[in-house]
Structures are given as C-alpha cells and as structure tokens.
Design an enzyme around this catalytic site. Structure first.
Site, PDB file in Angstrom:
ATOM      1  CB  SER A 155       1.939  25.329 -25.136  1.00  0.00           C
ATOM      2  OG  SER A 155       2.898  25.677 -24.725  1.00  0.00           O
ATOM      3  CG  ASN A 156       6.385  23.179 -25.813  1.00  0.00           C
ATOM      4  OD1 ASN A 156       7.303  23.536 -27.113  1.00  0.00           O
ATOM      5  ND2 ASN A 156       6.240  23.586 -24.815  1.00  0.00           N
TER       6      ASN A 156
ATOM      7  CG  MET B  41       5.536  17.384 -15.857  1.00  0.00           C
ATOM      8  SD  MET B  41       6.437  18.281 -16.542  1.00  0.00           S
ATOM      9  CE  MET B  41       7.840  19.065 -14.907  1.00  0.00           C
TER      10      MET B  41
ATOM     11  CG  LEU C 199      13.452  11.075 -14.456  1.00  0.00           C
ATOM     12  CD1 LEU C 199      14.814  10.040 -12.923  1.00  0.00           C
ATOM     13  CD2 LEU C 199      14.291  11.507 -14.865  1.00  0.00           C
ATOM     14  CB  ILE C 200      12.724   7.996 -20.224  1.00  0.00           C
ATOM     15  CG1 ILE C 200      11.482   9.811 -20.430  1.00  0.00           C
ATOM     16  CG2 ILE C 200      12.574   7.255 -21.000  1.00  0.00           C
ATOM     17  CD1 ILE C 200       9.999   9.147 -20.861  1.00  0.00           C
TER      18      ILE C 200
ATOM     19  CG  ASN D 161      12.729  16.517 -21.744  1.00  0.00           C
ATOM     20  OD1 ASN D 161      12.000  17.409 -21.901  1.00  0.00           O
ATOM     21  ND2 ASN D 161      13.593  17.708 -20.960  1.00  0.00           N
TER      22      ASN D 161
ATOM     23  CG  HIS E 228      14.302  22.109 -18.713  1.00  0.00           C
ATOM     24  ND1 HIS E 228      13.887  21.423 -17.966  1.00  0.00           N
ATOM     25  CD2 HIS E 228      15.206  22.913 -18.258  1.00  0.00           C
ATOM     26  CE1 HIS E 228      14.364  21.829 -16.752  1.00  0.00           C
ATOM     27  NE2 HIS E 228      14.916  22.398 -16.775  1.00  0.00           N
TER      28      HIS E 228
HETATM   29  C1  GRF Z   1       7.987  23.824 -21.299  1.00  0.00           C
HETATM   30  O1  GRF Z   1       8.087  24.456 -20.541  1.00  0.00           O
HETATM   31  C2  GRF Z   1       8.377  22.419 -20.970  1.00  0.00           C
HETATM   32  O2  GRF Z   1       9.908  23.398 -21.635  1.00  0.00           O
HETATM   33  C3  GRF Z   1       8.805  21.858 -20.492  1.00  0.00           C
HETATM   34  O3  GRF Z   1       7.939  22.102 -19.711  1.00  0.00           O
HETATM   35  C4  GRF Z   1       6.735  22.949 -20.647  1.00  0.00           C
HETATM   36  C5  GRF Z   1       5.545  22.170 -20.839  1.00  0.00           C
HETATM   37  O4  GRF Z   1       4.854  23.129 -21.862  1.00  0.00           O
HETATM   38  N1  GRF Z   1       9.656  20.338 -20.758  1.00  0.00           N
HETATM   39  P1  GRF Z   1       3.308  22.665 -22.781  1.00  0.00           P
HETATM   40  O5  GRF Z   1       2.323  21.915 -21.527  1.00  0.00           O
HETATM   41  O6  GRF Z   1       3.547  22.215 -23.808  1.00  0.00           O
HETATM   42  O7  GRF Z   1       2.600  24.230 -22.656  1.00  0.00           O
END
Ligand code: GRF
Length: 195
Positions: free
Chosen positions: A13-14, A90, A92-93, A107, A109
């Site tokens: 979604s981001n 998901m 670690l880099i 990132n 979070h």
């Molecule tokens: C988000 O809540 C972001 O903060 C975290 O992972 C989630 C990703 O959500 N790192 P989406 O896949 O962008 O919906």
C-alpha cells in the site's frame, strides 16, 4: 528526475501511495525499480498495474545474502538508481547494499522508534496499551530499525479502538508522510548537486 527504487515484501500500500504521488507530480522522482523478495506478494500485482519494472527474487535460491545483494546492487546501478526506499521489506539490509547506497537507504516503520522496533510494531504497541504510537521514517543502518530518524508523526490510540482501527490510522499517516519525506530528501539532494 532522480531515479529511485522501492523495496517491498507484502501488500504494497505504501508503494501504491508513493507511485500515485509520483504520477500526480508531487514527488520529483522516477520509480525505476521495485525489488521484491516474495514472488507471490500482492505488491507485484500493484507494480504491474502501475507499470513499475520489477526485480522479484527468492532469497533461498542464492547461496548468501551477499550474493543476492550483489545482484540487486548491479541491477540498481545499471538502472541509475540513486535512492532506495524500503516499504514493508521484511529483511535486514546487509553490508553489500549499505556500502553501495550509504545514507541513501530509507525505511518507514509503524511505531514511534525507538519504541517497538522489529516485527508487528502495531501489535506490540496495541498489546503494551500505549495511548500514543505513530510512524517513523529513518535512514537504514545495519541494525533493526535503528538508523537516524528523519521524521515522525503520532497517532492517538483511544480506548475502544481495535487493532484494525490502529492499523488503519497508521496507514493513513504513512501514505502521506512517506511521499512527503521522499520529496524533501530528493529536493535537498538536487540542491546539493547544483551547488
Ligand atoms: C508498513 O506499515 C510499513 O511501515 C512497514 O511495513 C508495512 C508495509 O505495508 N515497514 P504495505 O505493504 O506498504 O501495505
């Protein structure tokens, strides 16, 4: 236009919010690549619909993190990518990517770091019963959600809110905050380059 890459493992979604902000001319960037470590992830469908080039890979098909990060860096450099934005990646880099894109990996979070790093930050905050949580955008270093903080925004967790309500409130903030932070960073970067 500055070329950026987005890294995601899940729903995306981001990624969608950033791509829409780019298309609306609000973010001065070209999304040159989506990197995804989960071949079945929904974000890949979004990327296809959005016309974003994809590199999807199975980490277990490589002998090490160093090996798949070397391939990623090669592809990013070839595509002219200058910044990497993690959006639900998901993993670690490792040093290969960190050294190739020092201070250029960011990132998002879903908590007010340093509180609730790691997995399921929303669930951690909900279970702890905190009344304020939020979203953090930060530079990535070798730690888990530990790099320098760029920006934060908070969310009130009122009594009566479900975990799902909190998640929705957090996501609403993420989808505005991340494109805004990306824009500020890229504008600063362009100013630096023209000086
Ligand atoms: C988000 O809540 C972001 O903060 C975290 O992972 C989630 C990703 O959500 N790192 P989406 O896949 O962008 O919906």
């Amino acid at each position: 236009m500055t070329k950026i890459a987005l890294f995601a493992s899940g729903s995306g979604s981001n990624v969608q919010a950033i791509a829409e902000a780019v298309a609306a001319g609000k973010v001065p960037a070209e999304i040159a690549m989506l990197v995804c470590d989960k071949p079945g992830a929904y974000v890949l469908e979004r990327a296809e619909a959005l016309g974003i080039p994809v590199f999807a890979f199975q980490p277990r098909q490589y002998e090490s993190k160093e090996a798949f990060e070397t391939e990623i860096v090669g592809r990013l450099k070839k595509a002219g990518v200058e910044f990497v934005f993690l959006a639900g990646y998901m993993r670690l880099i490792g040093p290969v990517l960190l050294n190739a894109y020092r201070n250029r990996i960011v990132n998002i979070h879903p908590s007010l770091l340093p509180a609730f790093p790691g997995k399921d930050a929303i669930g951690q905050a909900f279970d702890a019963g905190v009344k304020i949580s939020g979203v953090t955008v930060h530079f990535v270093d070798e730690g888990m959600d530990t790099g320098p903080i760029i920006d934060q925004e908070c969310v009130r967790i009122d009594s009566g809110m479900t975990r799902g309500d909190v998640q929705k409130a957090i996501q609403r903030i993420e989808h505005n905050l991340y494109p805004n932070v990306i824009t500020k960073l890229l504008n600063g970067f362009r100013e630096e380059q023209t000086q």
